[in-house]
Write a protein that holds these residues in place. Structure first.
Motif, mmCIF file in Angstrom:
data_model
loop_
_atom_site.group_PDB
_atom_site.id
_atom_site.type_symbol
_atom_site.label_atom_id
_atom_site.label_comp_id
_atom_site.label_asym_id
_atom_site.label_seq_id
_atom_site.Cartn_x
_atom_site.Cartn_y
_atom_site.Cartn_z
ATOM 1 N N GLU A 1 -16.226 79.521 -7.390
ATOM 2 C CA GLU A 1 -15.256 78.425 -7.196
ATOM 3 C C GLU A 1 -15.319 77.417 -8.339
ATOM 4 O O GLU A 1 -14.296 76.901 -8.795
ATOM 5 C CB GLU A 1 -15.541 77.694 -5.883
ATOM 6 N N TYR B 1 -12.692 74.477 -11.452
ATOM 7 C CA TYR B 1 -12.645 73.020 -11.250
ATOM 8 C C TYR B 1 -13.665 72.291 -12.124
ATOM 9 O O TYR B 1 -14.630 72.883 -12.584
ATOM 10 C CB TYR B 1 -12.926 72.693 -9.769
ATOM 11 N N ILE C 1 -16.846 70.354 -7.767
ATOM 12 C CA ILE C 1 -16.628 70.783 -6.381
ATOM 13 C C ILE C 1 -17.760 70.232 -5.513
ATOM 14 O O ILE C 1 -18.871 70.012 -5.993
ATOM 15 C CB ILE C 1 -16.554 72.327 -6.211
ATOM 16 N N LYS D 1 -9.927 68.140 -12.289
ATOM 17 C CA LYS D 1 -9.638 68.993 -11.123
ATOM 18 C C LYS D 1 -10.838 69.048 -10.193
ATOM 19 O O LYS D 1 -11.949 69.375 -10.621
ATOM 20 C CB LYS D 1 -9.281 70.409 -11.594
ATOM 21 N N THR D 2 -10.589 68.715 -8.922
ATOM 22 C CA THR D 2 -11.685 68.683 -7.947
ATOM 23 C C THR D 2 -11.312 69.502 -6.710
ATOM 24 O O THR D 2 -10.133 69.707 -6.426
ATOM 25 C CB THR D 2 -11.977 67.236 -7.499
ATOM 26 N N GLU D 3 -12.321 69.942 -5.983
ATOM 27 C CA GLU D 3 -12.045 70.720 -4.765
ATOM 28 C C GLU D 3 -13.225 70.627 -3.796
ATOM 29 O O GLU D 3 -14.363 70.398 -4.216
ATOM 30 C CB GLU D 3 -11.808 72.195 -5.150
#
Ligand code: CTP
Ligand code: MG
Length: 240
Positions: free
Chosen positions: A132, A136, A139, A206-208
């Motif tokens: 993942e 990003y 995360i 970008k984050t998740e």
């Protein structure tokens, strides 16, 4: 960018005092012995088993240096493990780990930051987070909320589906998390929150969030510790 050239580094935090646990003789929870192994070896062992790390940084208190070295020796830990001295707050401990990494890490390499107090993490979850993380800048692991949730200040229930519990590991692109620690000066209890703050002024970040098994709960109280011991005893996956 060639994703194969990205290396993974671990910062494992064990420089806390465990004051809420209040163990006898001031024993810190990370050194509590379970099945003949100090607690911190359980998460470390899982990260090693994942086989995706170039180096493991253990952030410790100066006074525990000999203790930690002895535990690593006794348990034949010959991996690429370095010790770094932590600070008074979790933030300071993380920052010391990040500054130490600056000597050899590349800007686009990934840093996993994990609380050793979250002793039960399995290697498949670690590998899933690695996959993942490639998409990003930051995360965070999260748990769903299963209890009813109540806002006591406003005397009303809130929709629990709107909320998540923050956990670790959190995984970052090195240059991003280092920038946040160098430039954003506020205290927090985790590191993802720093990147969210930075995201307010840099919309390209970008984050998740990634849901992980709730067994990676943080051991904070004596009851948590009792639960951890029972889980390790009944679950071969976590034994060393
Ligand atoms: N931690 C750290 N350096 C600090 C404080 C905390 O490395 N100065 C680490 C702890 O060792 C722990 C993780 O951060 O693995 C999460 O912190 P917490 O659960 O609060 O542990 P403690 O600070 O040790 O416990 P307490 O707050 O009850 O004293
Ligand atoms: Mg603490």
């Amino acid at each position: 960018m060639n994703k194969d050239s990205i290396n993974n580094y671990l910062i494992l935090l064990l420089a806390g005092n465990g004051s809420r646990m209040n163990l006898q003789n001031g024993l810190k929870k990370q050194f509590y012995m379970i099945e003949n192994k100090p607690l911190f070896l359980y998460p470390l062992n899982s990260f090693i088993k994942s086989k995706i790390f170039k180096k493991y940084i253990l952030v410790i208190s100066k006074s525990d240096e000999e203790t930690v070295k002895n535990y690593l020796k006794e348990n034949n830990m010959k991996e690429n493990i370095d010790l770094v001295i932590g600070g008074k707050t979790r933030d300071e401990s993380v920052y010391n780990g990040l500054k130490y990494l600056s000597h050899f890490i590349k800007d686009n390499d990934k840093v996993f930051i994990h609380d050793s107090a979250r002793a039960l993490i399995d290697k498949d979850t670690i590998i899933k987070l690695k996959e993942e993380s490639l998409n990003y800048d930051a995360i965070t692991s999260v748990f769903k909320v299963y209890d009813s949730l109540f806002n006591n200040k406003e005397n009303r229930y809130v929709n629990r589906d709107d909320y998540l519990k923050i956990a670790t590991p959190q995984v970052f692109t090195y240059s991003i998390i280092k920038y946040c620690f160098d430039n954003l000066n506020f205290l927090s209890t985790d590191d993802y929150s720093k990147v969210l703050e930075y995201q307010k002024i840099n919309k390209n970040i970008k984050t998740e969030v990634v849901e992980i098994p709730s067994i990676t709960f943080k051991v904070t109280t004596i009851d948590d510790l009792k639960m951890l011991i029972a889980l390790i005893k009944e679950n071969k996956e976590y034994q060393i």
